[in-house]
Design a protein around this motif. Structure first.
Motif, short mmCIF file in Angstrom:
data_model
loop_
_atom_site.label_atom_id
_atom_site.label_comp_id
_atom_site.label_asym_id
_atom_site.label_seq_id
_atom_site.Cartn_x
_atom_site.Cartn_y
_atom_site.Cartn_z
N GLY A 145 23.46 52.11 50.01
CA GLY A 145 24.64 51.82 50.82
C GLY A 145 24.50 50.51 51.56
N GLN A 146 23.72 49.57 50.99
CA GLN A 146 23.55 48.27 51.60
C GLN A 146 24.81 47.42 51.41
N ILE A 147 24.98 46.43 52.27
CA ILE A 147 26.22 45.64 52.30
C ILE A 147 26.18 44.44 51.36
N THR A 148 25.05 44.22 50.66
CA THR A 148 24.89 43.00 49.86
C THR A 148 25.92 42.89 48.74
N PHE A 149 26.50 44.03 48.33
CA PHE A 149 27.52 43.93 47.28
C PHE A 149 28.72 43.11 47.73
N LEU A 150 28.97 43.03 49.04
CA LEU A 150 30.06 42.19 49.53
C LEU A 150 29.72 40.70 49.41
N VAL A 151 28.43 40.37 49.51
CA VAL A 151 28.01 38.99 49.31
C VAL A 151 28.30 38.56 47.87
N VAL A 152 27.99 39.46 46.92
CA VAL A 152 28.25 39.18 45.50
C VAL A 152 29.76 39.01 45.28
N LEU A 153 30.55 39.89 45.87
CA LEU A 153 32.01 39.79 45.72
C LEU A 153 32.52 38.48 46.33
N GLY A 154 31.97 38.08 47.46
CA GLY A 154 32.37 36.82 48.07
C GLY A 154 32.05 35.62 47.20
N LEU A 155 30.87 35.62 46.59
CA LEU A 155 30.49 34.53 45.69
C LEU A 155 31.39 34.49 44.46
N ALA A 156 31.65 35.67 43.89
CA ALA A 156 32.52 35.74 42.71
C ALA A 156 33.94 35.30 43.06
N GLY A 157 34.44 35.76 44.21
CA GLY A 157 35.78 35.37 44.63
C GLY A 157 35.88 33.89 44.93
N PHE A 158 34.85 33.34 45.55
CA PHE A 158 34.81 31.90 45.82
C PHE A 158 34.92 31.11 44.53
N LEU A 159 34.12 31.48 43.53
CA LEU A 159 34.12 30.75 42.26
C LEU A 159 35.46 30.88 41.55
N TRP A 160 36.02 32.08 41.56
CA TRP A 160 37.31 32.32 40.89
C TRP A 160 38.41 31.48 41.54
N CYS A 161 38.42 31.41 42.87
CA CYS A 161 39.45 30.64 43.59
C CYS A 161 39.27 29.14 43.38
N VAL A 162 38.03 28.66 43.39
CA VAL A 162 37.77 27.24 43.19
C VAL A 162 38.24 26.80 41.81
N ARG A 163 38.02 27.64 40.80
CA ARG A 163 38.45 27.31 39.44
C ARG A 163 39.95 27.05 39.38
N ARG A 164 40.70 27.76 40.21
CA ARG A 164 42.16 27.66 40.18
C ARG A 164 42.71 26.72 41.24
N GLY A 165 41.83 26.08 41.98
CA GLY A 165 42.28 25.14 42.99
C GLY A 165 42.79 25.78 44.26
N HIS A 166 42.46 27.06 44.49
CA HIS A 166 42.88 27.75 45.70
C HIS A 166 41.80 27.58 46.77
N GLY A 167 41.75 26.40 47.37
CA GLY A 167 40.69 26.08 48.30
C GLY A 167 40.65 26.97 49.53
N PHE A 168 41.81 27.22 50.11
CA PHE A 168 41.86 28.04 51.33
C PHE A 168 41.34 29.45 51.05
N ALA A 169 41.78 30.04 49.92
CA ALA A 169 41.32 31.38 49.54
C ALA A 169 39.82 31.39 49.26
N ALA A 170 39.30 30.30 48.67
CA ALA A 170 37.87 30.19 48.42
C ALA A 170 37.10 30.22 49.73
N GLY A 171 37.64 29.55 50.74
CA GLY A 171 37.01 29.58 52.06
C GLY A 171 37.02 30.96 52.67
N LEU A 172 38.12 31.69 52.48
CA LEU A 172 38.18 33.07 52.98
C LEU A 172 37.11 33.94 52.31
N ALA A 173 36.89 33.71 51.02
CA ALA A 173 35.87 34.48 50.30
C ALA A 173 34.48 34.23 50.88
N CYS A 174 34.27 33.04 51.41
CA CYS A 174 32.96 32.70 51.99
C CYS A 174 32.63 33.56 53.21
#
Length: 353
Positions: A145-174
């Protein structure tokens, strides 16, 4: 015949649903089945902050964690920064056992979503999911039940948003990555320099806004939460300082009292990053650079790189697996992957500290 075959999956799903409901009832009724582990630190801290109390107080955490079913004589501390409480507080609003099951489902969904986002370019769509759910730290992070899975989701979301040029959303993922900012510490200078040199300031803006909102949620219920966090961090350094990092190995060799050795690998990591940035700043491509940054950051992390934290390495693992699947040179890496998992399993069963 065709209609009967079409009906079979529906009947199967309904049967699985009834079975799942029965298993959930059993889990809710019997806390000895899958007793809570590190999950209780987030649940208890979230509950305390909701009540305006100190979520970093061992004296307040311990009775809550024991009542939740954790067999411990010492409080399991939540050393994550206060903005993490924006996630922990909804958990703390639930009964402990219900929250544990909800947290497990959140973790499962987060890792599944991460596999999908990280493996978006894969021609074999099953591959990122296979890598994710056969990687032993994935199972460990879900069980604990550790929280590290949210770190992985944040990294994946950051990369997905950057690919599409959604800079603000990429920052939120961080903001999700920042629940354990030390594990990928090289991401922060990379984002800052990229924002300045390549004019991606919207990423910085998204991170600042997201961090401010998450922090504001925690402060709204407990105005002193940041002061409480810094007080506990200064007076009671977390036991995680002795996790297996290169810095800890150096202290074991040259003397545990030489605390500064814990940060020598960080200097090496920063040096690597500056060389990498200098050579690639004008052609900076997050698809290729993020897996490298995650790998080097984790290997040179100053503290807190526990076995469940290894799950962040799904970012470079999936990236490399997708590349190898396209070239056909996958047999030796697959054997190494299996061997690595078996080695980790053996260490886990042997209870190697």
């Amino acid at each position: 015949m065709k209609s009967s075959r079409a009906l079979l999956p529906v009947v199967g799903l309904v049967a699985c649903g009834f079975l799942l409901v029965g298993q959930v009832r059993t889990l809710l009724a019997d806390p000895t089945v899958w007793p809570p582990d590190d999950y209780v630190e987030y649940w208890a801290a979230g509950r305390l902050n909701l009540e305006g109390k100190n979520p970093y107080s061992a004296e307040l955490l311990l009775p809550l964690e024991r009542d939740a079913g954790r067999d411990t004589d010492e409080a399991v501390m939540m050393w994550n920064p206060p903005w993490t409480l924006a996630v922990a507080m909804p958990l703390g609003a639930l009964p402990a056992r219900v929250g544990q099951l909800v947290w497990f489902l959140v973790g499962l969904a987060s890792l599944g979503a991460s596999a999908y986002l990280l493996g978006e370019a894969a021609s074999r769509k099953w591959l990122p999911f296979a890598v994710t759910f056969t990687f032993l730290p994935t199972l460990i992070v879900l069980q604990a039940g550790q929280i590290t899975f949210l770190v992985v989701l944040g990294l994946a979301g950051f990369l997905w948003c950057v690919r599409r040029g959604h800079g603000f959303a990429a920052g939120l993922a961080c903001v999700l990555v920042a629940v354990k900012p030390h594990l990928v510490y090289l991401l922060w200078p990379a984002v800052a320099l990229d924002a300045v040199v390549n004019r991606r300031a919207s990423v910085l803006l998204g991170g600042v806004v997201g961090g401010a909102v998450a922090s504001g949620i925690a402060v709204a219920f407990n105005p002193d939460v940041f002061g409480q966090y810094f007080t506990e961090m200064s007076e009671r350094p977390p036991a995680q300082w002795v996790s297996l990092t290169l810095g800890t190995v150096l202290r074991a060799i040259f003397g545990a009292e030489r605390f500064w050795l814990q940060f020598v690998p960080v200097i090496l990591g920063l040096a690597w990053f500056m060389v990498r940035w200098t050579n690639h700043r004008k052609s900076w491509n997050w698809n290729d650079e993020l897996p490298r940054i995650v790998l080097v950051s984790f290997v040179t992390s100053p503290y807190g790189a526990w076995h469940f934290d290894l799950v962040v390495l799904l970012v470079p693992l999936i990236h490399r697996a997708v590349q190898l699947s396209e070239t056909g040179n996958w047999r030796v890496p697959l054997a190494l992957f299996v061997g690595m998992n078996l080695a980790m399993l053996g260490m886990n069963l042997a209870q190697v500290y």
